[in-house]
Design an enzyme around this catalytic site. Structure first.
Site, short mmCIF file in Angstrom:
data_model
loop_
_atom_site.label_atom_id
_atom_site.label_comp_id
_atom_site.label_asym_id
_atom_site.label_seq_id
_atom_site.Cartn_x
_atom_site.Cartn_y
_atom_site.Cartn_z
N GLU A 1 78.74 -57.61 11.68
CA GLU A 1 79.63 -57.58 10.52
C GLU A 1 79.10 -56.71 9.38
O GLU A 1 79.89 -56.07 8.67
CB GLU A 1 79.88 -59.01 10.02
CG GLU A 1 80.56 -59.91 11.04
CD GLU A 1 81.92 -59.40 11.48
OE1 GLU A 1 82.43 -58.43 10.89
OE2 GLU A 1 82.47 -59.97 12.43
N HIS B 1 83.64 -52.11 15.20
CA HIS B 1 83.04 -53.12 16.09
C HIS B 1 82.93 -52.62 17.54
O HIS B 1 82.16 -53.20 18.33
CB HIS B 1 83.86 -54.40 16.06
CG HIS B 1 83.54 -55.28 14.89
ND1 HIS B 1 82.26 -55.63 14.54
CD2 HIS B 1 84.36 -55.90 13.98
CE1 HIS B 1 82.29 -56.42 13.48
NE2 HIS B 1 83.55 -56.59 13.12
N HIS C 1 87.48 -51.21 10.06
CA HIS C 1 86.47 -52.26 10.27
C HIS C 1 86.45 -52.71 11.73
O HIS C 1 85.38 -52.79 12.35
CB HIS C 1 86.77 -53.45 9.35
CG HIS C 1 85.77 -54.56 9.44
ND1 HIS C 1 84.74 -54.72 8.54
CD2 HIS C 1 85.62 -55.56 10.34
CE1 HIS C 1 84.01 -55.77 8.87
NE2 HIS C 1 84.54 -56.31 9.97
N GLU C 2 87.63 -52.99 12.28
CA GLU C 2 87.69 -53.48 13.66
C GLU C 2 87.31 -52.38 14.66
O GLU C 2 86.67 -52.65 15.68
CB GLU C 2 89.08 -54.03 13.97
CG GLU C 2 89.54 -55.15 13.04
CD GLU C 2 88.55 -56.30 12.92
OE1 GLU C 2 87.78 -56.53 13.88
OE2 GLU C 2 88.55 -56.97 11.88
#
Length: 628
Positions: free
Chosen positions: A506, A487, A483-484
């Site tokens: 997000e 980004h 997930h990170e």
């Protein structure tokens, strides 16, 4: 007139008048004091005149013909040297630790582009408060910066024309007002410096550093408010004539909301930016609106034994400044919003593999299908402002796993060795296989203190992870890491032009974490489908519960509706509900965004949709977007 805002709505004001002046580069020179819980120092800001007020090219010419004469005039001007009783004022000796100070040294970037070394009501000012076009003779221009919880000690103009060798940034000019020669010369130098082409990035950083050490040439008047710092120069009525390089002495406050002072899991003191709703305005005066894309350099001093990690392209190595004090230097050449600046100072330990062979992951293990490799070989020219872009670097475009490091408190090192180290190259390579070129040249991963309020946070070149992802199996750690990492593309390389559209960051990261994690595990088609269906069901239940138990106005993906992305004439705006306490714990933007993207992928086919995302990334990296 001022636009009054209702403080009960918990809107976050972005006060900076970016339409008048736009910051292009920051240089921070800071001391971290754990005894007083204060960060003290100097910040130098370099500006360009806002697009509305730039002079036409016929009058915006250089100043070489007056250069010698104006240098002689400087002796008769009041010159304010940094006061000696401010601990953050660095001598030139201190700056010698900067990797860029030797302009003749060999370029340190390798072939992959990796570089080695809620209190009271507030008001949004209209543009006429800052710069009255129709009534210029009556008011001084006000430069407005976003700022709170800071003690501003002094503001001054920087005499960039005093820097040795700066003549190369001046050109012949037709100047008629001798009294304005120096002001025009300084602003012209800054303009030439901030607009240097990308292949001169090292020279640019060198001269930024030199300019930041130049003497002052007059104090500026300033007023610090609840949410802003207003600066003016007596008699200057337009942004074009306002100083384009200013120096600010300031201190943070222990209660400042941009950083948190705490102890790590081993009981050692530390301080870090924890993703505050007010972003970095309580760490340094800045322009917070996303449109203010800027680069930065930072020199941070701390006691020996502390490690300074920061969003920076180089893997900084400490330099001993004096006994017991180390200085760390980082820089960024990709323009980013000031809100993405991240720092963590603590007694972190680097976690390393037990054997060299265990840490090596070859690109062959995660090789791309030919169609994806061919896609990157035929990419078009980038659409962003010029900077040293990895998408234009052939070696970087083939780099499946960027260099990475892991830091943690001493007591968590073994867990990180067992769990985190082996997952990072798998997740990085899975992300590369999905989206292509990594936007950033390196990655640090830090296990942050236990008071961290979420599972992770991504910033340029650094990811914060909660200790909560370490226990148990690899699933929680791997999915959060994916997930990170997502980004880097959605949220950092491609940012939302309006922060209320946080689903653009997000929602995409939530959708992509499943894709990345499935590829990192090398699951079969049926295993991928089963895992993703289960996740979708769990997310649906969480979204249903949240919708049933939260305010409806907080569930809207575009709360500003048709006015999304709109700014006042000065460039100031608000982030709707940006300070609302319960919003911090809501997942609706993650989940609604995820289901929207999942629906699109199911309608046109996942492979086709991921191909479109790769094209989208190439077209819009380095830029700000809206939902449209």
């Amino acid at each position: 007139m001022e636009t009054q805002l209702d403080p009960m709505k918990d809107d976050l004001p972005l006060m900076a008048n970016t339409s008048h002046m736009l910051v292009k580069h920051y240089i921070l020179d800071l001391d971290v004091d754990f005894k007083s819980k204060v960060i003290e120092g100097i910040i130098v800001l370099f500006f360009e005149t806002g697009s509305q007020y730039r002079k036409s090219s016929s009058t915006d010419k250089g100043c070489q013909s007056r250069f010698d004469e104006t240098r002689k005039m400087r002796a008769s001007e009041p010159c304010h040297i940094p006061v000696t009783n401010v601990s953050a004022c660095s001598s030139k000796t201190e700056y010698k630790g900067f990797a860029v100070c030797d302009k003749d040294e060999e370029d340190t970037s390798d072939k992959n582009g990796n570089h080695s070394n809620k209190e009271q009501a507030f008001a949004i000012p209209s543009s006429k408060n800052c710069y009255d076009v129709e009534n210029q003779g009556n008011k001084d221009f006000l430069l407005v910066l976003d700022c709170c919880d800071l003690s501003v000690l002094k503001v001054e103009e920087v005499d960039v024309a005093a820097v040795s060798g700066i003549e190369k940034f001046t050109r012949s000019a037709k100047l008629t007002d001798v009294s304005k020669d120096l002001e025009s010369l300084r602003n012209q130098i800054v303009h030439e410096l901030v607009t240097l082409p990308a292949d001169r990035w090292k020279e640019q950083l060198y001269y930024f550093t030199c300019c930041s050490q130049a003497p002052g040439c007059g104090e500026l008047l300033f007023t610090a408010g609840t949410w802003s710092l207003e600066i003016r120069k007596s008699g200057i009525q337009t942004p074009t004539d306002f100083p384009h390089a200013i120096r600010i002495w300031y201190k943070t406050k222990p209660e400042g909301r941009s950083v948190t002072w705490t102890t790590d899991q081993s009981g050692r003191p530390c301080v870090y930016t924890m993703g505050s709703p007010i972003n970095n305005r309580a760490l340094f005066p800045c322009q917070e609106p996303p449109v203010a894309l800027s680069t930065w350099q930072a020199s941070v001093r701390a006691a020996a034994g502390f490690v300074v990690l920061m969003s920076g392209e180089n893997s900084a190595e400490p330099v001993q400044l004096r006994e017991g004090i180390l200085t760390w230097y980082y820089y960024v050449t990709m323009p980013m919003p000031a809100s993405t600046f991240t720092i963590a100072v603590g007694c972190w330990q680097e976690v390393k593999q037990l054997s060299v062979t265990a840490s090596i992951q070859t690109d062959a293990e995660f090789s791309l299908p030919p169609s994806q490799a061919d896609f990157r070989c035929n990419e078009e020219i980038c659409g962003h402002v010029e900077y040293p872009c990895r998408f234009q670097n052939p070696a970087a475009r083939l780099q499946a796993v960027i260099p990475y490091r892991v830091f943690a408190p001493w007591c968590l090192m073994e867990r990180c060795k067992e769990r985190l180290l082996q997952l990072i190259p798998q997740c990085l390579s899975a992300a590369y296989t999905t989206l292509g070129t990594h936007p950033f040249s390196r990655l640090d991963v830090l296990i942050v203190p236990s008071n961290f309020s979420s599972l992770g946070m991504a910033s340029p070149h650094i990811i914060f992870l909660s200790q909560s992802v370490l226990p148990g199996g690899s699933h929680l750690c791997g999915t959060r890491l994916c997930h990170e990492i997502a980004h880097a593309w959605f949220g950092l390389a491609i940012g939302a032009r309006d922060w209320t559209e946080e689903w653009l960051s997000e929602g995409f990261a939530t959708f992509l974490e499943d894709i990345f994690w499935a590829r990192a595990q090398q699951l079969s088609h049926d295993e991928v489908k089963g895992q993703q269906e289960l996740k979708a069901l769990l997310r649906w239940r969480r979204l249903r519960d949240e919708v049933q138990n939260s305010e409806e106005e907080l569930q809207v993906l575009r709360p500003k509706k048709e006015s999304t992305g709109e700014l006042s004439e000065s460039g100031a705006s608000v982030v709707k509900y940006g300070l609302k306490a319960e919003k911090i714990f809501m997942q609706v933007h993650y989940l609604k965004g995820y289901f929207l993207l999942r629906s699109l992928a199911r309608n046109i086919g996942e492979a086709s949709y991921l191909t479109s995302l790769r094209k989208f990334v190439h077209k819009f990296h380095g830029q700000l977007v809206l939902s449209q």
